[in-house]
Scaffold this motif. Structure first.
Motif, PDB file in Angstrom:
ATOM      1  N   TYR A 199      -8.853   0.726  -2.826  1.00  0.00           N
ATOM      2  CA  TYR A 199      -8.850   2.137  -3.191  1.00  0.00           C
ATOM      3  C   TYR A 199      -9.929   2.391  -4.236  1.00  0.00           C
TER       4      TYR A 199
ATOM      5  N   GLU B  13       0.808  -1.214   0.000  1.00  0.00           N
ATOM      6  CA  GLU B  13       0.000   0.000   0.000  1.00  0.00           C
ATOM      7  C   GLU B  13       0.848   1.275   0.000  1.00  0.00           C
TER       8      GLU B  13
ATOM      9  N   ARG C 214      -8.745   6.013  -0.176  1.00  0.00           N
ATOM     10  CA  ARG C 214      -8.397   4.756   0.497  1.00  0.00           C
ATOM     11  C   ARG C 214      -9.609   4.276   1.298  1.00  0.00           C
TER      12      ARG C 214
END
Length: 97
Positions: A50, A15, A42
């Motif tokens: 996302y 991430e 997010r």
């Protein structure tokens, strides 16, 4: 104006690297003809999920102009290896404000 909406699932543990790569790749998309704006959100409930929203002047600005460009090849190179599964891209037109 059209809205491109893409739900993205980033591979676990990637991430932070993805967000960094996306910031860099944002320079690519924002330079394209017909581009209006974009944002990356997010998910608060699902790690690695996302939502990408991109506003384009026309559908063809995205599907033809961007997707057939050398810049898109660089966008793919920088971002596509983060996704699993590969996302589905959808386009929307405004009905009401």
């Amino acid at each position: 104006m059209i809205l491109e909406a893409v739900m993205l699932q980033v591979k676990e543990g990637m991430e932070s690297k993805y967000e960094e790569a996306f910031r860099e790749a944002s320079k690519i998309i924002s330079s394209m003809n017909g581009y209006i704006s974009h944002e990356l959100q997010r998910c608060m409930e699902v790690k690695g999920k996302y939502l990408l929203l991109v506003q384009w002047e026309t559908l063809e600005d995205h599907t033809v102009g961007f997707r057939n460009s050398n810049e898109y090849q660089e966008w793919k190179k920088q971002l596509h290896h983060f996704y699993d599964p590969f996302p589905i891209v959808e386009h929307f037109s405004r009905v009401m404000l």
